[in-house]
Scaffold this active site. Structure first.
Site, PDB file in Angstrom:
ATOM      1  N   LYS A  36       0.834  -1.201   0.000  1.00 45.69           N
ATOM      2  CA  LYS A  36       0.000   0.000   0.000  1.00 45.69           C
ATOM      3  C   LYS A  36       0.869   1.251   0.000  1.00 45.69           C
ATOM      4  O   LYS A  36       1.757   1.402   0.837  1.00 45.69           O
ATOM      5  CB  LYS A  36      -0.922   0.034   1.217  1.00 45.69           C
ATOM      6  CG  LYS A  36      -1.857   1.248   1.236  1.00 45.69           C
ATOM      7  CD  LYS A  36      -2.819   1.188   2.408  1.00 45.69           C
ATOM      8  CE  LYS A  36      -2.201   1.707   3.693  1.00 45.69           C
ATOM      9  NZ  LYS A  36      -1.980   3.192   3.658  1.00 45.69           N
ATOM     10  N   THR A 127     -10.160   4.549  10.608  1.00 48.76           N
ATOM     11  CA  THR A 127     -10.032   3.812  11.871  1.00 48.76           C
ATOM     12  C   THR A 127      -9.662   4.714  13.035  1.00 48.76           C
ATOM     13  O   THR A 127      -9.763   4.303  14.192  1.00 48.76           O
ATOM     14  CB  THR A 127      -8.972   2.697  11.753  1.00 48.76           C
ATOM     15  OG1 THR A 127      -7.741   3.266  11.297  1.00 48.76           O
ATOM     16  CG2 THR A 127      -9.434   1.620  10.794  1.00 48.76           C
TER      17      THR A 127
END
Length: 251
Positions: A36, A127
Site C-alpha cells: 500500500k 479507523t
C-alpha cells in the site's frame, strides 16, 4: 473469496522515502500479496515509485482516497489505472455519482490501455474516528451505522468494495448481498504477548486481530507498523501469515 494468506496480506509502506519503501519491498515481496502506498509516500516519491514496484512483479494498492467533484475523481482514477495499480481508494462520502464515475473510469481506462482493471474500493470511516469525532463533524450515527450506510451506497454505485475497520465487517457483510463485494480492513493488530511492543494501536481506535477480521468476513488485511516497525520485518510478516493460516485451517 478464496485467497492464500500471502494474497490476503497488504503491507502499508508508510515511510518517507523511495529507498525505505524499496528496501521493505525487497524484504517482504515473497511473503505478502500487495504493498500500500498512501499520501505520505506518494507525495515524497510520486508515480515513478509505483511503476518501479509494479515493474518488479508486485501489486500496489494506491491509497490516495480521492474525494473531489466527479470529473476530477474520474480523471485521477484514470491516471492511477495507467500506473497499473491493483487497487485504489476513493472516499465513499463523495456520493453516488462520484463513486459511479470512478468505477466507470477504471474500467474504461483498463480496457482502452489493455491492462488489468484495478479494484476500486471506497473508504467509509477512518479507523482513527470514533463516535465523538463523527459528532464533531455533524454525523450523529455510530461508526457501524455510518459505515454500513456508506457501504450500501458504494455497492449501489458499482465500486468493487469498501475499506472498513474490523468492527464493521460483519455489519457490511450482512447489509451487502453481493458475496464478491470486497472488504479491505486496516487496523490489524496480531495477537501478541505482554512483552511484545510491535502491535500497539497508536492512533487507530477500531482495531482487531487477523483471526477476528477474517472470521467476520474481511478479504484483505492491511498491516502497517506491526510489520514495518518491527526489528525483524520478515519475522513479523511471517507471524501475520501464520495467524491468517491458522484461521483458514480452523474454518
Amino acid at each position: 473469496m478464496d485467497l492464500t494468506p500471502k494474497e490476503r496480506t497488504i503491507v502499508a509502506l508508510d515511510v518517507d522515502t523511495a529507498e525505505e519503501a524499496l528496501e521493505l519491498v525487497t524484504q517482504l515481496q515473497q511473503m505478502v500479496g500487495m504493498f500500500k502506498i498512501g499520501s505520505r509516500l506518494f507525495t515524497s516519491a510520486g508515480p515513478k515509485l509505483v511503476e518501479k514496484i509494479v515493474d518488479g512483479g508486485n501489486k500496489v494498492f494506491l491509497d490516495l482516497k480521492f474525494h473531489d467533484i466527479p470529473h476530477q475523481v474520474a480523471s485521477a482514477v484514470r491516471s492511477a489505472t495507467r500506473l497499473r495499480v491493483a487497487m485504489l481508494t476513493v472516499h465513499a462520502a463523495g456520493g453516488r455519482e462520484m463513486l459511479r464515475r470512478a468505477a466507470v473510469s477504471a474500467n474504461e481506462t483498463a480496457q482502452r490501455e489493455g491492462i488489468a482493471t484495478p479494484s476500486v474500493v471506497a473508504v467509509t470511516v477512518l479507523t482513527s474516528i470514533d463516535s465523538n469525532v463523527l459528532a464533531e463533524i455533524g454525523i450523529l450515527t455510530s461508526p457501524v451505522e455510518t459505515v454500513t450506510r456508506l457501504a450500501l451506497l458504494a455497492a449501489s454505485a458499482g465500486v468493487n468494495g469498501v475499506v472498513a475497520s474490523p468492527q464493521e465487517i460483519s455489519a457490511v457483510r450482512a447489509a451487502v448481498a453481493d458475496p464478491s463485494f470486497l472488504i479491505v480492513t486496516p487496523g490489524i493488530r496480531p495477537e501478541f504477548s505482554e512483552t511484545e511492543d510491535w502491535a500497539t494501536s497508536d492512533d487507530q481506535k477500531r482495531v482487531a486481530s487477523p483471526k477476528y477480521a477474517l472470521k467476520a468476513g474481511a478479504d484483505y488485511l492491511v498491516v502497517g507498523r506491526p510489520i514495518t516497525a518491527a526489528k525483524d520485518v520478515a519475522a513479523a510478516a511471517l507471524r501475520i501469515a501464520t495467524e491468517i493460516q491458522g484461521r483458514a485451517v480452523a474454518t
